[in-house]
Design a protein around this motif. Sequence first.
Motif, PDB file in Angstrom:
ATOM      1  N   THR A  93      -3.143   8.029   2.897  1.00 16.47           N
ATOM      2  CA  THR A  93      -2.889   9.254   2.144  1.00 16.47           C
ATOM      3  C   THR A  93      -4.219   9.753   1.582  1.00 16.47           C
ATOM      4  OG1 THR A  93      -2.627   8.031   0.104  1.00 16.47           O
ATOM      5  CG2 THR A  93      -0.651   8.389   1.404  1.00 16.47           C
ATOM      6  N   ALA A  94      -4.167  10.826   0.824  1.00 12.17           N
ATOM      7  CA  ALA A  94      -5.392  11.320   0.182  1.00 12.17           C
ATOM      8  C   ALA A  94      -5.978  10.236  -0.704  1.00 12.17           C
ATOM      9  CB  ALA A  94      -5.083  12.565  -0.633  1.00 12.17           C
ATOM     10  N   ALA A  95      -5.112   9.563  -1.472  1.00 18.36           N
ATOM     11  CA  ALA A  95      -5.583   8.486  -2.347  1.00 18.36           C
ATOM     12  C   ALA A  95      -6.212   7.370  -1.514  1.00 18.36           C
ATOM     13  CB  ALA A  95      -4.429   7.948  -3.184  1.00 18.36           C
ATOM     14  N   GLY A  96      -5.580   7.055  -0.387  1.00 15.91           N
ATOM     15  CA  GLY A  96      -6.113   6.015   0.480  1.00 15.91           C
ATOM     16  C   GLY A  96      -7.470   6.398   1.036  1.00 15.91           C
ATOM     17  N   LEU A  97      -7.589   7.643   1.471  1.00 18.50           N
ATOM     18  CA  LEU A  97      -8.862   8.123   2.004  1.00 18.50           C
ATOM     19  C   LEU A  97      -9.950   8.072   0.947  1.00 18.50           C
ATOM     20  CD1 LEU A  97      -7.645  11.148   4.174  1.00 18.50           C
ATOM     21  CD2 LEU A  97      -8.716   9.033   4.995  1.00 18.50           C
TER      22      LEU A  97
ATOM     23  N   LEU B 147       0.825  -1.211   0.000  1.00 25.61           N
ATOM     24  CA  LEU B 147       0.000   0.000   0.000  1.00 25.61           C
ATOM     25  C   LEU B 147       0.858   1.260   0.000  1.00 25.61           C
ATOM     26  CD1 LEU B 147      -2.796  -1.204   2.419  1.00 25.61           C
ATOM     27  CD2 LEU B 147      -3.109  -0.504   0.040  1.00 25.61           C
ATOM     28  N   VAL B 148       2.049   1.160   0.591  1.00 26.03           N
ATOM     29  CA  VAL B 148       2.979   2.294   0.517  1.00 26.03           C
ATOM     30  C   VAL B 148       3.438   2.462  -0.930  1.00 26.03           C
ATOM     31  CG1 VAL B 148       5.294   3.097   1.142  1.00 26.03           C
ATOM     32  CG2 VAL B 148       3.762   2.208   2.908  1.00 26.03           C
ATOM     33  N   ALA B 149       3.768   1.337  -1.557  1.00 23.42           N
ATOM     34  CA  ALA B 149       4.239   1.380  -2.946  1.00 23.42           C
ATOM     35  C   ALA B 149       3.182   1.964  -3.871  1.00 23.42           C
ATOM     36  CB  ALA B 149       4.639  -0.021  -3.405  1.00 23.42           C
ATOM     37  N   SER B 150       1.908   1.651  -3.616  1.00 23.18           N
ATOM     38  CA  SER B 150       0.851   2.163  -4.487  1.00 23.18           C
ATOM     39  C   SER B 150       0.367   3.538  -4.048  1.00 23.18           C
ATOM     40  CB  SER B 150      -0.316   1.172  -4.525  1.00 23.18           C
ATOM     41  OG  SER B 150      -0.857   0.982  -3.237  1.00 23.18           O
ATOM     42  N   GLY B 151       0.954   4.059  -2.968  1.00 26.83           N
ATOM     43  CA  GLY B 151       0.624   5.416  -2.555  1.00 26.83           C
ATOM     44  C   GLY B 151      -0.669   5.568  -1.782  1.00 26.83           C
ATOM     45  N   HIS B 152      -1.150   4.485  -1.167  1.00 25.88           N
ATOM     46  CA  HIS B 152      -2.403   4.594  -0.422  1.00 25.88           C
ATOM     47  C   HIS B 152      -2.209   4.861   1.064  1.00 25.88           C
ATOM     48  CE1 HIS B 152      -3.854   2.525  -4.087  1.00 25.88           C
ATOM     49  NE2 HIS B 152      -4.916   3.254  -3.887  1.00 25.88           N
ATOM     50  N   VAL B 153      -1.055   4.492   1.588  1.00 22.50           N
ATOM     51  CA  VAL B 153      -0.788   4.787   3.007  1.00 22.50           C
ATOM     52  C   VAL B 153       0.674   5.217   3.172  1.00 22.50           C
ATOM     53  CG1 VAL B 153      -2.443   3.012   3.757  1.00 22.50           C
ATOM     54  CG2 VAL B 153      -0.004   2.475   3.682  1.00 22.50           C
ATOM     55  N   THR B 154       0.955   5.792   4.318  1.00 24.68           N
ATOM     56  CA  THR B 154       2.350   6.083   4.678  1.00 24.68           C
ATOM     57  C   THR B 154       2.595   5.521   6.077  1.00 24.68           C
ATOM     58  OG1 THR B 154       1.740   8.197   5.662  1.00 24.68           O
ATOM     59  CG2 THR B 154       2.445   8.224   3.371  1.00 24.68           C
ATOM     60  N   ARG B 155       3.872   5.319   6.380  1.00 29.01           N
ATOM     61  CA  ARG B 155       4.234   4.919   7.741  1.00 29.01           C
ATOM     62  C   ARG B 155       4.735   6.153   8.476  1.00 29.01           C
ATOM     63  NH1 ARG B 155       5.409  -1.259   7.054  1.00 29.01           N
ATOM     64  NH2 ARG B 155       6.213  -1.075   4.940  1.00 29.01           N
ATOM     65  N   GLU B 156       3.979   6.586   9.466  1.00 23.63           N
ATOM     66  CA  GLU B 156       4.376   7.746  10.257  1.00 23.63           C
ATOM     67  C   GLU B 156       4.935   7.267  11.587  1.00 23.63           C
ATOM     68  OE1 GLU B 156       4.242  10.722   9.000  1.00 23.63           O
ATOM     69  OE2 GLU B 156       3.257  10.030   7.166  1.00 23.63           O
ATOM     70  N   PRO B 157       5.875   8.047  12.150  1.00 27.49           N
ATOM     71  CA  PRO B 157       6.397   7.666  13.461  1.00 27.49           C
ATOM     72  C   PRO B 157       5.305   7.738  14.521  1.00 27.49           C
ATOM     73  CG  PRO B 157       7.170   9.844  12.816  1.00 27.49           C
ATOM     74  CD  PRO B 157       6.503   9.252  11.616  1.00 27.49           C
ATOM     75  N   HIS B 158       5.320   6.803  15.414  1.00 31.11           N
ATOM     76  CA  HIS B 158       4.362   6.817  16.517  1.00 31.11           C
ATOM     77  C   HIS B 158       4.806   7.896  17.507  1.00 31.11           C
ATOM     78  CE1 HIS B 158       2.119   5.560  20.058  1.00 31.11           C
ATOM     79  NE2 HIS B 158       1.405   4.766  19.304  1.00 31.11           N
ATOM     80  N   PRO B 159       3.873   8.731  17.948  1.00 24.59           N
ATOM     81  CA  PRO B 159       4.263   9.875  18.782  1.00 24.59           C
ATOM     82  C   PRO B 159       4.925   9.488  20.108  1.00 24.59           C
ATOM     83  CG  PRO B 159       1.874   9.602  18.730  1.00 24.59           C
ATOM     84  CD  PRO B 159       2.433   8.703  17.673  1.00 24.59           C
ATOM     85  N   SER B 160       4.557   8.342  20.646  1.00 29.08           N
ATOM     86  CA  SER B 160       5.066   8.045  21.981  1.00 29.08           C
ATOM     87  C   SER B 160       5.830   6.715  22.064  1.00 29.08           C
ATOM     88  CB  SER B 160       3.913   8.028  22.993  1.00 29.08           C
ATOM     89  OG  SER B 160       3.053   6.939  22.696  1.00 29.08           O
ATOM     90  N   ASP B 161       5.884   5.987  20.954  1.00 33.63           N
ATOM     91  CA  ASP B 161       6.579   4.693  20.985  1.00 33.63           C
ATOM     92  C   ASP B 161       7.425   4.573  19.722  1.00 33.63           C
ATOM     93  OD1 ASP B 161       7.446   2.084  20.950  1.00 33.63           O
ATOM     94  OD2 ASP B 161       5.569   1.264  21.706  1.00 33.63           O
ATOM     95  N   ARG B 162       8.714   4.713  19.912  1.00 30.71           N
ATOM     96  CA  ARG B 162       9.568   4.757  18.726  1.00 30.71           C
ATOM     97  C   ARG B 162       9.735   3.407  18.036  1.00 30.71           C
ATOM     98  NH1 ARG B 162      14.922   7.846  20.182  1.00 30.71           N
ATOM     99  NH2 ARG B 162      14.463   6.892  22.196  1.00 30.71           N
ATOM    100  N   ARG B 163       9.226   2.341  18.649  1.00 31.12           N
ATOM    101  CA  ARG B 163       9.274   1.040  17.971  1.00 31.12           C
ATOM    102  C   ARG B 163       8.197   0.951  16.899  1.00 31.12           C
ATOM    103  NH1 ARG B 163       8.105  -2.515  23.058  1.00 31.12           N
ATOM    104  NH2 ARG B 163       6.607  -0.816  23.111  1.00 31.12           N
TER     105      ARG B 163
END
Lengths: 149, 149
Positions: free
Chosen positions: B96-100, B73-89
């Motif tokens: 993404t907009a396309a995913g939405l 889904l990242v490759a097709s541009g539907h989602v991204t991996r964002e860092p978790h605000p409180s857990d760096r693992r």
Amino acid sequence: MEKATPRGAIDRLMQLSLLISSDLGRYEKESGLTAPRIHLLWQLGLGGPTTQQRLAAAMEVTPRNVTGLVDGLVASGHVTREPHPSDRRATLVTPTAAGLAVIKDNQDSYDDLARQLFGDLSARRLADFTAVLDVTIARFTALMEEVES
Amino acid sequence: MEKATPRGAIDRLMQLSLLISSDLGRYEKESGLTAPRIHLLWQLGLGGPTTQQRLAAAMEVTPRNVTGLVDGLVASGHVTREPHPSDRRATLVTPTAAGLAVIKDNQDSYDDLARQLFGDLSARRLADFTAVLDVTIARFTALMEEVES
DNA sequence: TCCATATCATGAAGTTACTACATCATTACG
DNA sequence: CGTAATGATGTAGTAACTTCATGATATGGA
């Protein structure tokens, strides 16, 4: 009591759909078979020994794929490939004793499930429910065909 | 008119189940996505951005498998991996907009389907139908839990 | 404060289910 | 009787799954 909505009805249908799949999943582990192979055996149970072409059509997959599934079922001893009596190109996929046992078992637990889910519904309610399902299936089928065009 | 039977009811449910899958199949081709990826986006639509662990639990597959689906889904541009605000693992899988757009489209056509299938059923019949589905789900769930033990 | 343990994601390796396309044998037909 | 359709399978490739191992981070005590 909430008011019943179309969305609520379809949500529940989806849920049931999931439950049915996960019930099949349980049976998979129990029998050591996979869903597509169980599906193939099921077809064999419905129609008796058939050619791979027919199986492919019934299961809506490519004939090549059926070859692979049958390979697996031959290896596990659930079916054999018998020569077709009148067409030497074709093979008759035929369940072995083990295959027949799986088919029967599967059909029995399907019937059990039906009885456990709907067995003590009143005749009236069961009839109404079935009627709505019929209408829904008819409508759904019509919708699918409409989109084909 | 035939007498309604438990077996008849469950047969029809299976048929509907198949129709629902094949409707999803139509949507797959239309969107270029695969069923598991659509399923993942659907979960994202239900719960908003989440960790892969949560997705794995919700979808009842291994976390490793979710990694693969997200890769696609990242490759097709539907989602991204964002860092978790409180857990760096952890990573927050975020549409993404396309995913939405896919999610919204999917939800809309699901609602449409619901309305087309059940929209002109009388309130009474819809309520009865929904009620039977509820009982059936409850019973099925109980059966599944019973077997767990 | 530091260490043991649990948890999150991912690399490695392997299986199954699917697909399209090519090929070979056989059957059916004009 | 030759040509075209049909039944099964080899080849090649993709996607979805699994288990097991590993590296990074969190967490909860001694």
